[in-house]
Scaffold this active site. Sequence first.
Site, mmCIF file in Angstrom:
data_model
loop_
_atom_site.group_PDB
_atom_site.id
_atom_site.type_symbol
_atom_site.label_atom_id
_atom_site.label_comp_id
_atom_site.label_asym_id
_atom_site.label_seq_id
_atom_site.Cartn_x
_atom_site.Cartn_y
_atom_site.Cartn_z
ATOM 1 N N ASP A 137 0.965 -1.278 -0.071
ATOM 2 C CA ASP A 137 -0.090 -0.079 0.052
ATOM 3 C C ASP A 137 0.821 1.265 -0.207
ATOM 4 O OD1 ASP A 137 -1.814 2.045 0.799
ATOM 5 O OD2 ASP A 137 -3.060 0.881 1.976
ATOM 6 N N TYR B 12 -5.790 17.441 -16.224
ATOM 7 C CA TYR B 12 -6.680 18.364 -15.388
ATOM 8 C C TYR B 12 -5.810 18.839 -14.027
ATOM 9 C CZ TYR B 12 -8.152 14.134 -12.918
ATOM 10 O OH TYR B 12 -8.282 12.872 -12.167
HETATM 11 C C1 HXC Z 1 -18.642 9.307 -2.631
HETATM 12 C C2 HXC Z 1 -16.989 7.618 -2.258
HETATM 13 C C3 HXC Z 1 -17.127 7.115 -3.385
HETATM 14 C C4 HXC Z 1 -18.069 7.578 -4.427
HETATM 15 C C5 HXC Z 1 -15.870 5.876 -2.409
HETATM 16 N N1 HXC Z 1 -16.323 6.848 -1.585
HETATM 17 N N2 HXC Z 1 -16.505 5.995 -3.470
HETATM 18 N N3 HXC Z 1 -17.903 8.627 -1.572
HETATM 19 N N4 HXC Z 1 -18.937 9.004 -3.864
HETATM 20 N N5 HXC Z 1 -18.408 7.313 -5.632
HETATM 21 C C6 HXC Z 1 -16.016 7.132 -0.076
HETATM 22 C C7 HXC Z 1 -16.488 6.044 0.881
HETATM 23 O O1 HXC Z 1 -17.553 6.264 1.131
HETATM 24 C C8 HXC Z 1 -15.516 6.145 1.837
HETATM 25 O O2 HXC Z 1 -15.625 7.156 3.035
HETATM 26 C C9 HXC Z 1 -14.099 6.782 1.623
HETATM 27 O O3 HXC Z 1 -14.511 6.885 0.088
HETATM 28 C C10 HXC Z 1 -13.106 5.415 1.242
HETATM 29 O O4 HXC Z 1 -13.814 4.553 0.468
HETATM 30 P P1 HXC Z 1 -13.378 2.944 0.874
HETATM 31 O O5 HXC Z 1 -14.125 2.132 -0.264
HETATM 32 O O6 HXC Z 1 -13.448 2.545 2.137
HETATM 33 O O7 HXC Z 1 -11.840 3.002 0.309
HETATM 34 P P2 HXC Z 1 -11.018 1.801 -0.524
HETATM 35 O O8 HXC Z 1 -11.385 0.568 -0.362
HETATM 36 O O9 HXC Z 1 -9.551 2.166 0.059
HETATM 37 O O10 HXC Z 1 -10.975 2.379 -2.027
HETATM 38 C C11 HXC Z 1 -10.273 3.600 -2.263
HETATM 39 C C12 HXC Z 1 -10.865 4.154 -3.625
HETATM 40 C C13 HXC Z 1 -11.285 3.197 -4.676
HETATM 41 C C14 HXC Z 1 -10.138 5.366 -4.070
HETATM 42 C C15 HXC Z 1 -12.227 4.734 -3.301
HETATM 43 O O11 HXC Z 1 -12.114 3.677 -5.805
HETATM 44 C C16 HXC Z 1 -10.230 2.365 -5.138
HETATM 45 O O12 HXC Z 1 -9.673 1.390 -4.709
HETATM 46 N N6 HXC Z 1 -9.604 2.938 -6.201
HETATM 47 C C17 HXC Z 1 -8.425 2.397 -6.735
HETATM 48 C C18 HXC Z 1 -8.263 2.327 -8.436
HETATM 49 C C19 HXC Z 1 -8.742 3.647 -9.182
HETATM 50 O O13 HXC Z 1 -9.353 4.451 -8.358
HETATM 51 N N7 HXC Z 1 -8.419 3.692 -10.396
HETATM 52 C C20 HXC Z 1 -8.897 4.770 -11.196
HETATM 53 C C21 HXC Z 1 -7.751 5.571 -11.603
HETATM 54 S S1 HXC Z 1 -8.065 6.654 -12.988
HETATM 55 P P3 HXC Z 1 -16.632 7.105 4.223
HETATM 56 O O14 HXC Z 1 -16.364 8.486 4.933
HETATM 57 O O15 HXC Z 1 -17.927 7.192 3.836
HETATM 58 O O16 HXC Z 1 -15.986 6.011 5.091
HETATM 59 C C22 HXC Z 1 -7.363 8.236 -12.663
HETATM 60 C C23 HXC Z 1 -7.322 9.237 -13.636
HETATM 61 C C24 HXC Z 1 -8.522 9.253 -14.561
HETATM 62 O O17 HXC Z 1 -7.197 8.310 -11.806
HETATM 63 C C25 HXC Z 1 -8.503 10.319 -15.793
HETATM 64 C C26 HXC Z 1 -9.493 9.945 -16.993
HETATM 65 C C27 HXC Z 1 -9.436 10.672 -18.179
HETATM 66 P P1 NAP Z 2 -6.216 1.449 -12.521
HETATM 67 O O1 NAP Z 2 -6.276 -0.023 -13.379
HETATM 68 O O2 NAP Z 2 -7.362 1.294 -11.654
HETATM 69 O O3 NAP Z 2 -4.748 1.487 -11.698
HETATM 70 C C1 NAP Z 2 -4.636 2.018 -10.647
HETATM 71 C C2 NAP Z 2 -3.672 1.118 -9.679
HETATM 72 O O4 NAP Z 2 -3.357 1.645 -8.643
HETATM 73 C C3 NAP Z 2 -4.343 -0.352 -9.376
HETATM 74 O O5 NAP Z 2 -3.653 -1.133 -10.079
HETATM 75 C C4 NAP Z 2 -4.459 -0.196 -7.979
HETATM 76 O O6 NAP Z 2 -4.021 -1.705 -7.509
HETATM 77 C C5 NAP Z 2 -3.338 0.632 -7.507
HETATM 78 N N1 NAP Z 2 -3.576 1.239 -6.248
HETATM 79 C C6 NAP Z 2 -4.669 1.770 -5.775
HETATM 80 N N2 NAP Z 2 -4.546 2.334 -4.707
HETATM 81 C C7 NAP Z 2 -3.165 1.985 -4.123
HETATM 82 C C8 NAP Z 2 -2.727 1.876 -2.926
HETATM 83 N N3 NAP Z 2 -3.167 2.433 -1.818
HETATM 84 N N4 NAP Z 2 -1.345 1.436 -3.005
HETATM 85 C C9 NAP Z 2 -0.713 1.076 -4.058
HETATM 86 N N5 NAP Z 2 -1.513 0.806 -5.203
HETATM 87 C C10 NAP Z 2 -2.683 1.393 -5.355
HETATM 88 O O7 NAP Z 2 -6.349 2.576 -13.610
HETATM 89 P P2 NAP Z 2 -5.432 3.211 -14.621
HETATM 90 O O8 NAP Z 2 -6.580 4.051 -15.601
HETATM 91 O O9 NAP Z 2 -4.571 2.182 -15.249
HETATM 92 O O10 NAP Z 2 -4.681 4.333 -14.016
HETATM 93 C C11 NAP Z 2 -3.269 4.278 -14.013
HETATM 94 C C12 NAP Z 2 -2.803 5.752 -13.865
HETATM 95 O O11 NAP Z 2 -3.119 6.396 -14.901
HETATM 96 C C13 NAP Z 2 -3.151 6.259 -12.702
HETATM 97 O O12 NAP Z 2 -2.453 7.198 -12.030
HETATM 98 C C14 NAP Z 2 -4.299 7.460 -13.464
HETATM 99 O O13 NAP Z 2 -4.324 8.388 -12.357
HETATM 100 C C15 NAP Z 2 -3.580 7.599 -14.569
HETATM 101 N N6 NAP Z 2 -4.463 8.240 -15.535
HETATM 102 C C16 NAP Z 2 -5.469 7.204 -16.125
HETATM 103 C C17 NAP Z 2 -6.070 7.543 -17.278
HETATM 104 C C18 NAP Z 2 -6.890 6.755 -18.121
HETATM 105 O O14 NAP Z 2 -7.752 7.208 -18.913
HETATM 106 N N7 NAP Z 2 -7.071 5.454 -17.843
HETATM 107 C C19 NAP Z 2 -6.044 9.121 -17.702
HETATM 108 C C20 NAP Z 2 -5.363 9.957 -16.695
HETATM 109 C C21 NAP Z 2 -4.298 9.354 -15.759
HETATM 110 P P3 NAP Z 2 -4.719 -2.161 -6.141
HETATM 111 O O15 NAP Z 2 -6.338 -1.898 -6.315
HETATM 112 O O16 NAP Z 2 -4.422 -3.576 -5.982
HETATM 113 O O17 NAP Z 2 -4.132 -1.332 -4.890
#
Ligand code: HXC
Ligand code: NAP
Length: 296
Positions: free
Chosen positions: A73, A155
């Site tokens: 993590d 962004y």
């Molecule tokens: C409001 C939300 C929510 C939602 C979660 N929360 N989802 N609140 N709307 N949709 C709140 C929960 O209620 C909780 O608060 C807090 O966030 C933490 O949620 P958990 O589920 O307990 O956390 P966790 O299991 O650690 O999950 C972390 C996470 C999840 C960030 C919420 O989405 C995750 O695991 N993400 C990892 C992968 C990821 O996000 N990939 C996308 C990257 S793309 P409370 O107060 O209720 O306890 C990117 C760029 C994209 O970054 C650009 C595109 C062009």
């Molecule tokens: P993704 O597959 O969801 O990748 C996110 C990764 O982060 C997952 O492998 C997740 O693995 C890991 N992660 C989340 N919480 C973590 C933690 N606490 N510690 C360690 N690892 C953690 O999404 P993606 O689209 O490939 O995104 C990759 C990167 O590209 C991100 O930085 C995102 O912001 C960036 N990005 C993506 C896009 C797009 O269009 N896809 C656009 C702009 C930027 P675990 O859940 O196993 O931890």
Amino acid sequence: MLHQEGMLRDGALANKTIIITGGGTGLGKSMATYFMKLGANIVICSRRQEVLDSTAKELETITTGKILAIACDVRKPEQIENVIATTIQTYGQVDGLVNNSAGNFISPTERLSYKAVDVVVDIVLRGTYYFTLALGKYWIENNIKGTVLNISTTYAWTGSGWVVPSAMAKAGVLAMTKSLAFEWADHGIRLNAIAPGPFPTKGAWERLFPDELATKFSFEKRIPLERVGDHQELANLAAYLISDYSAYMTGEVITLDGGEVLGGGQFNFLKEVTDDQWDDIENEIKNANRNSKKSE
Ligand code: HXC
Ligand code: NAP
């Protein structure tokens, strides 16, 4: 098509050991695959060991490279230190780091709890600087000219509603990239970043473009080049930036988004104007010019 093919020569990353956070899925997995094909030793780390193991197994079958999968993590410094120590034990040293892990989801900001803000900022900003700091100390102590590649977003510059914690955190990552690029240049350590536009991944699409939205707002219509990105395009740029080919580049952030970020240009609405309308507009402007000359 050429943009879907690997770009660097075979062996371009030979003898490099590169850690990719979030390397088990999405763009991290695509970078891991390509870096391995180019000869790198890869370490992928994230929270879910089973996801990492399955990716490592898959990549071992499609490349000849070496890969290590370690649960970590990125919000926990002791787990980061364990990844670095295990990597050194296995491969001898660490040469590169891709800070790719992220957490993100769309939401009106006023609906967020404090914890919801923290969880995103902690993964993206804290995770990135913890990992960079731990490796930077190791590189400086051991006189290794390491390279960091941060995966940001467009962004981070423009800001964006509905993803405010992510925008704040990614902006911090850019500030860190540029600040440390200057400070650690003395040590030969380089830091660069990529700001990707939309590259379809399960992780991002589930949290940012759920079906409800995906059917209503298509990227193909909003992006000047009328398509989303291909993972190989991003992997090509990433391989260049993490390799010694980019040895003279540091503190740079490269946007790879089909022109999406340019959409805010003040007169870009003119895209809708037809050729016939342009004929009328040109006449109208020229008439106005003539009239203003007459009245001078
Ligand atoms: C409001 C939300 C929510 C939602 C979660 N929360 N989802 N609140 N709307 N949709 C709140 C929960 O209620 C909780 O608060 C807090 O966030 C933490 O949620 P958990 O589920 O307990 O956390 P966790 O299991 O650690 O999950 C972390 C996470 C999840 C960030 C919420 O989405 C995750 O695991 N993400 C990892 C992968 C990821 O996000 N990939 C996308 C990257 S793309 P409370 O107060 O209720 O306890 C990117 C760029 C994209 O970054 C650009 C595109 C062009
Ligand atoms: P993704 O597959 O969801 O990748 C996110 C990764 O982060 C997952 O492998 C997740 O693995 C890991 N992660 C989340 N919480 C973590 C933690 N606490 N510690 C360690 N690892 C953690 O999404 P993606 O689209 O490939 O995104 C990759 C990167 O590209 C991100 O930085 C995102 O912001 C960036 N990005 C993506 C896009 C797009 O269009 N896809 C656009 C702009 C930027 P675990 O859940 O196993 O931890």
